[in-house]
Design an enzyme around this catalytic site. Structure first.
Site, PDB file in Angstrom:
ATOM      1  N   ARG A 171       0.836  -1.210   0.000  1.00  0.00           N
ATOM      2  CA  ARG A 171       0.000   0.000   0.000  1.00  0.00           C
ATOM      3  C   ARG A 171       0.872   1.261   0.000  1.00  0.00           C
ATOM      4  NH1 ARG A 171      -5.105   0.144   2.133  1.00  0.00           N
ATOM      5  NH2 ARG A 171      -4.669   2.026   3.307  1.00  0.00           N
ATOM      6  N   ARG A 175       9.174   5.476  -4.393  1.00  0.00           N
ATOM      7  CA  ARG A 175       9.562   6.108  -5.650  1.00  0.00           C
ATOM      8  C   ARG A 175      10.952   6.722  -5.549  1.00  0.00           C
ATOM      9  NH1 ARG A 175       5.307  10.068  -3.837  1.00  0.00           N
ATOM     10  NH2 ARG A 175       3.680   8.617  -4.441  1.00  0.00           N
ATOM     11  N   ARG A 248      -8.331  -5.327  14.176  1.00  0.00           N
ATOM     12  CA  ARG A 248      -7.601  -4.357  14.984  1.00  0.00           C
ATOM     13  C   ARG A 248      -8.509  -3.165  15.217  1.00  0.00           C
ATOM     14  NH1 ARG A 248      -3.557  -5.681  17.943  1.00  0.00           N
ATOM     15  NH2 ARG A 248      -2.296  -3.813  17.604  1.00  0.00           N
ATOM     16  N   ARG A 279       0.669   7.211  15.541  1.00  0.00           N
ATOM     17  CA  ARG A 279       0.786   8.524  14.902  1.00  0.00           C
ATOM     18  C   ARG A 279       0.011   9.572  15.666  1.00  0.00           C
ATOM     19  NH1 ARG A 279      -1.985   6.290   9.314  1.00  0.00           N
ATOM     20  NH2 ARG A 279      -3.777   5.358  10.311  1.00  0.00           N
ATOM     21  N   GLU A 299      -3.027   8.074  18.146  1.00  0.00           N
ATOM     22  CA  GLU A 299      -3.641   6.815  17.715  1.00  0.00           C
ATOM     23  C   GLU A 299      -2.942   5.634  18.368  1.00  0.00           C
ATOM     24  OE1 GLU A 299      -4.765   7.619  13.280  1.00  0.00           O
ATOM     25  OE2 GLU A 299      -4.411   5.481  13.498  1.00  0.00           O
ATOM     26  N   TYR A 347      -9.486  -4.859   3.607  1.00  0.00           N
ATOM     27  CA  TYR A 347      -8.831  -3.593   3.949  1.00  0.00           C
ATOM     28  C   TYR A 347      -9.088  -2.603   2.800  1.00  0.00           C
ATOM     29  CZ  TYR A 347      -4.803  -0.853   5.790  1.00  0.00           C
ATOM     30  OH  TYR A 347      -3.971   0.105   6.316  1.00  0.00           O
ATOM     31  N   ASP A 349      -9.917   0.951   0.902  1.00  0.00           N
ATOM     32  CA  ASP A 349      -9.845   2.404   1.007  1.00  0.00           C
ATOM     33  C   ASP A 349     -11.221   2.967   0.631  1.00  0.00           C
ATOM     34  OD1 ASP A 349      -7.207   2.618   1.763  1.00  0.00           O
ATOM     35  OD2 ASP A 349      -6.465   2.652  -0.296  1.00  0.00           O
TER      36      ASP A 349
HETATM   37  N1  UDP Z   1       3.682   1.663   7.408  1.00  0.00           N
HETATM   38  C1  UDP Z   1       4.937   1.658   7.977  1.00  0.00           C
HETATM   39  N2  UDP Z   1       5.476   2.820   8.411  1.00  0.00           N
HETATM   40  C2  UDP Z   1       4.821   3.999   8.308  1.00  0.00           C
HETATM   41  C3  UDP Z   1       3.530   4.017   7.716  1.00  0.00           C
HETATM   42  C4  UDP Z   1       2.995   2.832   7.289  1.00  0.00           C
HETATM   43  O1  UDP Z   1       5.558   0.608   8.090  1.00  0.00           O
HETATM   44  O2  UDP Z   1       5.363   5.040   8.740  1.00  0.00           O
HETATM   45  C5  UDP Z   1       3.123   0.379   6.943  1.00  0.00           C
HETATM   46  C6  UDP Z   1       2.375  -0.356   8.030  1.00  0.00           C
HETATM   47  O3  UDP Z   1       2.595  -1.730   7.849  1.00  0.00           O
HETATM   48  C7  UDP Z   1       0.929  -0.028   7.728  1.00  0.00           C
HETATM   49  C8  UDP Z   1       0.926   0.035   6.215  1.00  0.00           C
HETATM   50  O4  UDP Z   1       2.198   0.585   5.897  1.00  0.00           O
HETATM   51  O5  UDP Z   1       0.061  -1.018   8.211  1.00  0.00           O
HETATM   52  C9  UDP Z   1      -0.183   0.860   5.609  1.00  0.00           C
HETATM   53  O6  UDP Z   1      -0.121   2.175   6.120  1.00  0.00           O
HETATM   54  P1  UDP Z   1      -1.269   3.222   5.837  1.00  0.00           P
HETATM   55  O7  UDP Z   1      -0.783   4.521   6.349  1.00  0.00           O
HETATM   56  O8  UDP Z   1      -1.694   3.086   4.424  1.00  0.00           O
HETATM   57  O9  UDP Z   1      -2.428   2.653   6.776  1.00  0.00           O
HETATM   58  P2  UDP Z   1      -3.837   3.270   7.192  1.00  0.00           P
HETATM   59  O10 UDP Z   1      -3.789   4.737   6.942  1.00  0.00           O
HETATM   60  O11 UDP Z   1      -4.854   2.525   6.387  1.00  0.00           O
HETATM   61  O12 UDP Z   1      -3.930   2.935   8.635  1.00  0.00           O
END
Ligand code: UDP
Length: 369
Positions: A171, A175, A248, A279, A299, A347, A349
């Site tokens: 996800r 780049r 979760r 975060r 969070e 999962y 979006d």
């Molecule tokens: N992830 C990570 N480090 C980060 C942000 C995301 O390893 O700083 C990984 C982590 O495994 C997470 C996945 O990327 O479950 C998807 O993150 P995303 O931010 O897309 O998740 P969401 O916003 O759906 O909670």
């Protein structure tokens, strides 16, 4: 009263489905066990700031159809997500891009960055990644895996990276350009009046009953329904007869602060294992709202237990097999349509949720012909 459709859950799936079926001349009743519409995209104003009460939702899509659809119900700003990662006080840009590589290794060209990653994984011989750890290492090498992925992912999912499916990390964009635009989608933004107003517009003119539990309503027997779109947990729908699926959840600790700006960015990820939250969201940065105060949310990810809100399905092999058992039970219940993150145990979006809801609408319309 007879309704063609009972829609269980006033979130995005339910709102889109009810809107479309109502416009097709069907009588719909939407219910939600919570005291508000909009499900987990619910926003509420605090000090004039739209607060994402169930975690940050940033709309992004490459689909013209989905974008045109949402724009019927909300005006979007041009917010671009560029999160910052904090690893024990070291700061990095996300998603993984040339800024991150330069901050991590001092490299200045894509070639140097690729060479660094190759050097870091040379001894691992990963051909086909079998799990999230291998996938992540193959993509970005050991340093970034350790500092920006391993701790964050294990906190978020409560599982070892070797036990998690590789698609989760896919996800995250990777780049070799200087570009911090996280989603980099054709269309992205946040509804200027909040997601709740968007859901309200979707549900306009449709009967909605809040604080209404599906099982109570059915037991009550006063109303009858042609078909039912159920967007709650599929295992709960079947009374957990095959066992419990795992989810979760997220505990959000919200603080209103008497300062103008707390962190200068909407999202800062804390990627070490020790910081208990994943975060901090600072809601005012999602829009250009002016306020002397600011609202932030910490969070804390947790394993879902009864009574909590389910946020993320855990799409590993064990849960996948259990989900298939529930899915098979649907064959005996042709009046039930399962939808959304919880109904389909995916999962998704937001844009995929809308696409999927429109697909379900299409299937209903075809079945009726
Ligand atoms: N992830 C990570 N480090 C980060 C942000 C995301 O390893 O700083 C990984 C982590 O495994 C997470 C996945 O990327 O479950 C998807 O993150 P995303 O931010 O897309 O998740 P969401 O916003 O759906 O909670």
């Amino acid at each position: 009263m007879f309704y063609d459709y009972l829609v269980v859950g006033a979130g995005l799936t339910g709102a889109v489905f009810a809107r479309e079926m109502t416009d097709a001349g069907k009588r719909c009743l939407v219910i939600d066990k919570r005291g508000h519409i909009a499900g987990n995209i619910y926003t509420e104003k605090v000090e004039g700031i739209d607060v994402h009460r169930y975690g940050a939702h940033i709309f992004h899509t490459n689909s013209d159809r989905v974008w045109q659809y949402v724009c019927r119900f909300a005006e979007f700003n041009s917010f671009i997500n560029s999160p910052i990662a904090d690893y024990k006080g070291e700061r990095y840009n996300l998603p993984f891009n040339m800024n991150t590589f330069e901050q991590m290794w001092g490299v200045k060209t894509p070639e140097q960055a690729k060479a660094k990653i190759a050097e870091q994984i040379a001894d691992l011989n990963i051909d086909e990644p079998k799990n999230l750890e291998e996938q992540a290492l193959k993509m970005v090498g050991k340093d970034i895996y350790i500092k920006l992925i391993k701790g964050y992912t294990e906190k978020q999912w409560g599982r070892d990276c070797k036990e998690l499916p590789s698609f989760i990390i896919k996800r995250l964009p990777l780049r070799f350009e200087y570009d911090n635009n996280y989603f980099n989608a054709k269309y992205q933004g946040i509804p200027i009046d909040g997601y709740t107003a968007m859901a309200e517009n979707m549900l306009s003119g449709i009967e909605v009953r809040l604080n209404t539990d599906y099982f109570d309503l059915v037991a009550d027997g006063k109303d009858s329904f042609g078909k039912i779109l159920y967007t709650g947990k599929i295992d709960e729908f079947f009374g957990y007869s095959e066992g419990r699926l795992e989810y979760r959840t997220v505990l959000l600790e919200e603080k209103t602060l008497d300062i103008n700006d707390f962190q200068g960015n909407a999202v800062v990820n804390y990627t070490d294992r020790e910081t208990p939250y994943t975060r901090i969201i600072e809601h005012k940065h999602f829009t250009s709202v002016k306020s002397d105060k600011t609202v932030i949310s910490y969070e804390y990810p947790l394993e879902w237990t009864e009574g909590a809100e389910a946020y993320y399905p855990i799409n590993d092999d064990k849960n996948g097999a259990l989900y298939e058992k529930y899915r098979a039970k649907l064959k005996d219940r042709p009046e039930i349509i399962m939808g959304g993150r919880l109904g389909e145990y995916r999962y998704y979006d937001m844009d995929r949720v809308i696409e999927r809801a429109l697909e379900l609408v299409g299937e209903e319309k075809n079945a009726a012909v």
